[in-house]
Design an enzyme around this catalytic site. Sequence first.
Site, PDB file in Angstrom:
ATOM      1  N   LEU A  53      -3.748  -5.682  -1.291  1.00 24.52           N
ATOM      2  CA  LEU A  53      -2.751  -6.090  -2.280  1.00 24.52           C
ATOM      3  C   LEU A  53      -1.344  -5.818  -1.761  1.00 24.52           C
ATOM      4  O   LEU A  53      -1.131  -4.837  -1.035  1.00 24.52           O
ATOM      5  CB  LEU A  53      -2.967  -5.311  -3.583  1.00 24.52           C
ATOM      6  CG  LEU A  53      -4.362  -5.455  -4.222  1.00 24.52           C
ATOM      7  CD1 LEU A  53      -4.484  -4.546  -5.434  1.00 24.52           C
ATOM      8  CD2 LEU A  53      -4.630  -6.914  -4.613  1.00 24.52           C
ATOM      9  N   ASP A  91       0.783  -1.234   0.000  1.00 25.22           N
ATOM     10  CA  ASP A  91       0.000   0.000   0.000  1.00 25.22           C
ATOM     11  C   ASP A  91       0.815   1.284   0.000  1.00 25.22           C
ATOM     12  O   ASP A  91       0.774   2.054  -0.951  1.00 25.22           O
ATOM     13  CB  ASP A  91      -0.981  -0.007   1.184  1.00 25.22           C
ATOM     14  CG  ASP A  91      -1.880   1.215   1.187  1.00 25.22           C
ATOM     15  OD1 ASP A  91      -2.173   1.707   0.091  1.00 25.22           O
ATOM     16  OD2 ASP A  91      -2.272   1.666   2.265  1.00 25.22           O
ATOM     17  N   CYS A 137     -22.682  -4.078 -16.194  1.00 26.74           N
ATOM     18  CA  CYS A 137     -23.044  -3.623 -14.842  1.00 26.74           C
ATOM     19  C   CYS A 137     -22.492  -2.217 -14.580  1.00 26.74           C
ATOM     20  O   CYS A 137     -21.374  -1.885 -14.980  1.00 26.74           O
ATOM     21  CB  CYS A 137     -22.493  -4.599 -13.806  1.00 26.74           C
ATOM     22  SG  CYS A 137     -22.828  -4.086 -12.105  1.00 26.74           S
ATOM     23  N   ASP A 181      -0.103  -0.834  -7.029  1.00 27.37           N
ATOM     24  CA  ASP A 181      -0.595  -2.152  -6.593  1.00 27.37           C
ATOM     25  C   ASP A 181      -1.633  -2.746  -7.554  1.00 27.37           C
ATOM     26  O   ASP A 181      -1.581  -3.924  -7.893  1.00 27.37           O
ATOM     27  CB  ASP A 181      -1.239  -2.037  -5.204  1.00 27.37           C
ATOM     28  CG  ASP A 181      -0.240  -1.745  -4.104  1.00 27.37           C
ATOM     29  OD1 ASP A 181       0.973  -1.822  -4.357  1.00 27.37           O
ATOM     30  OD2 ASP A 181      -0.677  -1.430  -2.977  1.00 27.37           O
TER      31      ASP A 181
HETATM   32  C1  B12 Z   1      -4.316   6.832  -3.390  1.00 29.34           C
HETATM   33  C2  B12 Z   1      -5.144   5.668  -2.907  1.00 29.34           C
HETATM   34  C3  B12 Z   1      -6.453   5.920  -2.510  1.00 29.34           C
HETATM   35  C4  B12 Z   1      -7.138   7.266  -2.743  1.00 29.34           C
HETATM   36  C5  B12 Z   1      -7.517   7.355  -4.230  1.00 29.34           C
HETATM   37  C6  B12 Z   1      -8.103   6.047  -4.763  1.00 29.34           C
HETATM   38  C7  B12 Z   1      -8.054   5.872  -6.284  1.00 29.34           C
HETATM   39  N1  B12 Z   1      -9.015   5.152  -6.836  1.00 29.34           N
HETATM   40  O1  B12 Z   1      -7.165   6.312  -6.935  1.00 29.34           O
HETATM   41  C8  B12 Z   1      -8.349   7.168  -1.764  1.00 29.34           C
HETATM   42  C9  B12 Z   1      -7.975   7.761  -0.426  1.00 29.34           C
HETATM   43  C10 B12 Z   1      -9.634   7.830  -2.251  1.00 29.34           C
HETATM   44  C11 B12 Z   1      -8.478   5.657  -1.622  1.00 29.34           C
HETATM   45  C12 B12 Z   1      -9.662   5.028  -1.274  1.00 29.34           C
HETATM   46  C13 B12 Z   1      -9.802   3.656  -1.119  1.00 29.34           C
HETATM   47  N2  B12 Z   1      -8.808   2.739  -1.119  1.00 29.34           N
HETATM   48 CO1  B12 Z   1      -6.989   3.163  -1.660  1.00 29.34          CO
HETATM   49  N3  B12 Z   1      -5.219   3.367  -2.316  1.00 29.34           N
HETATM   50  C14 B12 Z   1      -4.585   4.372  -2.851  1.00 29.34           C
HETATM   51  C15 B12 Z   1      -3.182   3.942  -3.325  1.00 29.34           C
HETATM   52  C16 B12 Z   1      -2.153   4.408  -2.292  1.00 29.34           C
HETATM   53  C17 B12 Z   1      -2.814   4.435  -4.726  1.00 29.34           C
HETATM   54  C18 B12 Z   1      -3.940   4.231  -5.781  1.00 29.34           C
HETATM   55  C19 B12 Z   1      -3.618   4.872  -7.105  1.00 29.34           C
HETATM   56  O2  B12 Z   1      -2.573   4.611  -7.675  1.00 29.34           O
HETATM   57  N4  B12 Z   1      -4.507   5.753  -7.591  1.00 29.34           N
HETATM   58  C20 B12 Z   1      -4.325   6.467  -8.831  1.00 29.34           C
HETATM   59  C21 B12 Z   1      -5.398   6.049  -9.816  1.00 29.34           C
HETATM   60  C22 B12 Z   1      -5.295   6.772 -11.133  1.00 29.34           C
HETATM   61  O3  B12 Z   1      -5.156   4.681  -9.991  1.00 29.34           O
HETATM   62  P1  B12 Z   1      -6.286   3.617 -10.371  1.00 29.34           P
HETATM   63  O4  B12 Z   1      -7.640   4.077  -9.999  1.00 29.34           O
HETATM   64  O5  B12 Z   1      -5.824   2.292  -9.870  1.00 29.34           O
HETATM   65  O6  B12 Z   1      -6.150   3.760 -11.945  1.00 29.34           O
HETATM   66  C23 B12 Z   1      -6.215   2.664 -12.803  1.00 29.34           C
HETATM   67  C24 B12 Z   1      -7.597   2.444 -13.372  1.00 29.34           C
HETATM   68  O7  B12 Z   1      -8.276   3.679 -13.413  1.00 29.34           O
HETATM   69  C25 B12 Z   1      -7.250   1.852 -14.703  1.00 29.34           C
HETATM   70  N5  B12 Z   1      -8.077   2.325 -15.803  1.00 29.34           N
HETATM   71  C26 B12 Z   1      -8.193   3.576 -16.282  1.00 29.34           C
HETATM   72  N6  B12 Z   1      -9.020   3.596 -17.314  1.00 29.34           N
HETATM   73  C27 B12 Z   1      -9.424   2.317 -17.516  1.00 29.34           C
HETATM   74  C28 B12 Z   1     -10.278   1.773 -18.462  1.00 29.34           C
HETATM   75  C29 B12 Z   1     -10.517   0.392 -18.441  1.00 29.34           C
HETATM   76  C30 B12 Z   1     -11.426  -0.174 -19.466  1.00 29.34           C
HETATM   77  C31 B12 Z   1      -9.909  -0.437 -17.448  1.00 29.34           C
HETATM   78  C32 B12 Z   1     -10.172  -1.893 -17.405  1.00 29.34           C
HETATM   79  C33 B12 Z   1      -9.042   0.131 -16.489  1.00 29.34           C
HETATM   80  C34 B12 Z   1      -8.829   1.495 -16.546  1.00 29.34           C
HETATM   81  O8  B12 Z   1      -5.912   2.227 -15.028  1.00 29.34           O
HETATM   82  C35 B12 Z   1      -5.395   3.052 -14.031  1.00 29.34           C
HETATM   83  C36 B12 Z   1      -3.920   2.849 -13.832  1.00 29.34           C
HETATM   84  O9  B12 Z   1      -3.597   1.522 -13.482  1.00 29.34           O
HETATM   85  C37 B12 Z   1      -3.328   2.372  -3.328  1.00 29.34           C
HETATM   86  C38 B12 Z   1      -2.065   1.601  -2.906  1.00 29.34           C
HETATM   87  C39 B12 Z   1      -1.020   1.591  -3.995  1.00 29.34           C
HETATM   88  N7  B12 Z   1       0.204   1.819  -3.616  1.00 29.34           N
HETATM   89  O10 B12 Z   1      -1.324   1.358  -5.148  1.00 29.34           O
HETATM   90  C40 B12 Z   1      -4.496   2.119  -2.327  1.00 29.34           C
HETATM   91  C41 B12 Z   1      -5.515   1.032  -2.685  1.00 29.34           C
HETATM   92  C42 B12 Z   1      -5.901   1.237  -4.112  1.00 29.34           C
HETATM   93  N8  B12 Z   1      -6.650   1.344  -1.840  1.00 29.34           N
HETATM   94  C43 B12 Z   1      -7.307   0.313  -1.411  1.00 29.34           C
HETATM   95  C44 B12 Z   1      -8.517   0.359  -0.676  1.00 29.34           C
HETATM   96  C45 B12 Z   1      -8.949  -0.913   0.045  1.00 29.34           C
HETATM   97  C46 B12 Z   1      -9.271   1.547  -0.638  1.00 29.34           C
HETATM   98  C47 B12 Z   1     -10.710   1.715  -0.120  1.00 29.34           C
HETATM   99  C48 B12 Z   1     -11.627   0.545  -0.419  1.00 29.34           C
HETATM  100  C49 B12 Z   1     -10.658   1.992   1.408  1.00 29.34           C
HETATM  101  C50 B12 Z   1     -12.016   2.261   2.053  1.00 29.34           C
HETATM  102  N9  B12 Z   1     -12.794   1.241   2.379  1.00 29.34           N
HETATM  103  O11 B12 Z   1     -12.359   3.394   2.299  1.00 29.34           O
HETATM  104  C51 B12 Z   1     -11.143   3.003  -0.884  1.00 29.34           C
HETATM  105  C52 B12 Z   1     -11.775   2.656  -2.239  1.00 29.34           C
HETATM  106  C53 B12 Z   1     -12.177   3.856  -3.034  1.00 29.34           C
HETATM  107  C54 B12 Z   1     -12.303   3.506  -4.519  1.00 29.34           C
HETATM  108  N10 B12 Z   1     -13.517   3.378  -5.026  1.00 29.34           N
HETATM  109  O12 B12 Z   1     -11.273   3.319  -5.160  1.00 29.34           O
HETATM  110  C55 B12 Z   1      -6.659  -0.992  -1.883  1.00 29.34           C
HETATM  111  C56 B12 Z   1      -7.511  -1.550  -3.031  1.00 29.34           C
HETATM  112  C57 B12 Z   1      -7.613  -3.053  -3.046  1.00 29.34           C
HETATM  113  C58 B12 Z   1      -8.396  -3.513  -4.253  1.00 29.34           C
HETATM  114  N11 B12 Z   1      -9.094  -4.618  -4.114  1.00 29.34           N
HETATM  115  O13 B12 Z   1      -8.375  -2.903  -5.281  1.00 29.34           O
HETATM  116  C59 B12 Z   1      -5.211  -0.477  -2.321  1.00 29.34           C
HETATM  117  C60 B12 Z   1      -4.604  -1.216  -3.497  1.00 29.34           C
HETATM  118  C61 B12 Z   1      -4.324  -0.617  -1.079  1.00 29.34           C
HETATM  119  C62 B12 Z   1      -3.819  -2.053  -0.883  1.00 29.34           C
HETATM  120  N12 B12 Z   1      -2.539  -2.276  -1.063  1.00 29.34           N
HETATM  121  O14 B12 Z   1      -4.564  -2.964  -0.623  1.00 29.34           O
HETATM  122  N13 B12 Z   1      -7.324   5.018  -1.937  1.00 29.34           N
HETATM  123  S1  SF4 Z   2     -19.662  -2.245 -12.347  1.00 31.74           S
HETATM  124 FE1  SF4 Z   2     -20.787  -3.809 -11.164  1.00 31.74          FE
HETATM  125  S2  SF4 Z   2     -19.412  -5.585 -11.132  1.00 31.74           S
HETATM  126 FE2  SF4 Z   2     -18.166  -3.811 -11.731  1.00 31.74          FE
HETATM  127  S3  SF4 Z   2     -17.323  -3.016  -9.820  1.00 31.74           S
HETATM  128 FE3  SF4 Z   2     -19.209  -1.889 -10.181  1.00 31.74          FE
HETATM  129  S4  SF4 Z   2     -20.803  -3.014  -9.069  1.00 31.74           S
HETATM  130 FE4  SF4 Z   2     -19.004  -4.385  -9.255  1.00 31.74          FE
END
Ligand code: B12
Ligand code: SF4
Length: 414
Positions: free
Chosen positions: A172, A137, A194, A143
């Site tokens: 992760l 994390d 979905c 991750d």
């Molecule tokens: C910063 C961060 C946050 C921030 C921003 C979250 C975000 N979505 O970016 C905040 C504080 C809001 C947050 C919240 C949460 N977090 Co957080 N967070 C992080 C952290 C440190 C970095 C994430 C990151 O890189 N964000 C930048 C964005 C741009 O990255 P991304 O959303 O992954 O972007 C990808 C997708 O968008 C994808 N994408 C873009 N376009 C498209 C199009 C298609 C078709 C597809 C398929 C994909 C795709 O590509 C992008 C690049 O890979 C990670 C740990 C780590 N070191 O990675 C944990 C992490 C993501 N968090 C985690 C968790 C558990 C949470 C929460 C559930 C906690 C909670 N219960 O409150 C929430 C979930 C919120 C949500 N809906 O995401 C877990 C997620 C586990 C998992 N199963 O995914 C992580 C991985 C920590 C861990 N090591 O377990 N988090």
């Molecule tokens: S679109 Fe549906 S299956 Fe995908 S993350 Fe959201 S609720 Fe889950």
Amino acid sequence: MLDTQTIKEYAYSLGFDIARITSAAAFPEAKQVIQERIGRGLLDGLPWFTAERAEISCHPDALLPEAQSIITLALCYLTEQPEEPTSQVPHGNISRYAWGDDYHDIIKPKLQQFAEWLKDYAKTTGTEEVETRLFVDTGRMVDRAVAQRAGLGWFGKNTNILTKGWGSWVFLAEIVTNLPLEPDNALKANCGSCEICLHACPTGALPNAYELDSTRCISFLTIELRGSIPLELRPLMGNLIFGCDICQEVCPVNKVAEKRLGLRDAQGKPVIALDMIKKREPITVSDTKPVKIFQPQPEFRTRPAVGSTPELIPLLALTEEEFRERFRRSPIKRTKRRGFLRNVCVALGNSKDPQAIPALVNALHDSEALIRGHAAWALGNIGGTTVVTALQAALVTEEDEEVQKEIRYALTIG
Ligand code: B12
Ligand code: SF4
Ligand code: SF4
């Protein structure tokens, strides 16, 4: 080359639920997306999340020069949900990952043990120079992009990684190593048509599929934000006081995982099903073969000192010392007392429960301006003559300009 099956089996013996492998090649798409999101301000408020950080985190060889492979790991944190409170006092809601011990403290020693074992295992094949870097994390590692490429899971539209059988209820972690290991393929799974999570988000933090506006996300507002919560978002936060699980709770993929734990009965009501829970079965190496029910990690069990839906009013009386003691081993310590009590004030304001008035009036005199300001907002939300009198009295003695502003605003709504 080392036998990846043996490596995965060792991961499972340590308690990890999924283990997959990918190469240490760069993540150019992730870098592009992250930099674009930073540019659009979607990650504002996370000062450490810079374009430079993205540059490094998307190049594993910047983290370990000889990097060749990444072992990516998932640990499921589902655990039994304590019974819903029945008392007629306002309760908060803590997100599931924070019901038990801090996952960093649980996963790090496992990774260290894994790295030691990996060195010994490599030696058996004549490989002496084993380098590893461990991430959970907080490290500079993407991750979720790693997990996606390794086929550990797939990107859900709520931006979380969904896994077969465990849904997104996983943490992760990774081991980056100089060892060349046979990589796994990405999965073909996706969310299909979905879009449930996009519509369920109360603050509109998921404007498009796969896109999170961190500045509106309740997880960010309650955990990462150090200052004042924007006025327009407070009413949308309900009783969430640490993190948010809404976009995960509505996810059909997650419901499958929850059923396996016996978390819900046939009517969908939460149940405590300890007697149903059998020993955690090992997962087959080839994939995450679903098992019917599993033993939750004991460390993730809900700690009575934290709870999942604590009573809100007593939390306002916590001193610095009591806060530190109560949340010493919990992820909640990250918010510090001032952030946590700020969140409690917002939840009490949203409850509109007059029982909270005396505690909130006390909080108007807290040593932290942040808490005083949010207590004023909460009182304004509850309203009534006692509230107006208390707010007017506080305005006379309040010296902080931001808090004065909050009180004046509260008087307009109270
Ligand atoms: C910063 C961060 C946050 C921030 C921003 C979250 C975000 N979505 O970016 C905040 C504080 C809001 C947050 C919240 C949460 N977090 Co957080 N967070 C992080 C952290 C440190 C970095 C994430 C990151 O890189 N964000 C930048 C964005 C741009 O990255 P991304 O959303 O992954 O972007 C990808 C997708 O968008 C994808 N994408 C873009 N376009 C498209 C199009 C298609 C078709 C597809 C398929 C994909 C795709 O590509 C992008 C690049 O890979 C990670 C740990 C780590 N070191 O990675 C944990 C992490 C993501 N968090 C985690 C968790 C558990 C949470 C929460 C559930 C906690 C909670 N219960 O409150 C929430 C979930 C919120 C949500 N809906 O995401 C877990 C997620 C586990 C998992 N199963 O995914 C992580 C991985 C920590 C861990 N090591 O377990 N988090
Ligand atoms: S679109 Fe549906 S299956 Fe995908 S993350 Fe959201 S609720 Fe889950
Ligand atoms: S964690 Fe909550 S606020 Fe953040 S995107 Fe999901 S539902 Fe919205």
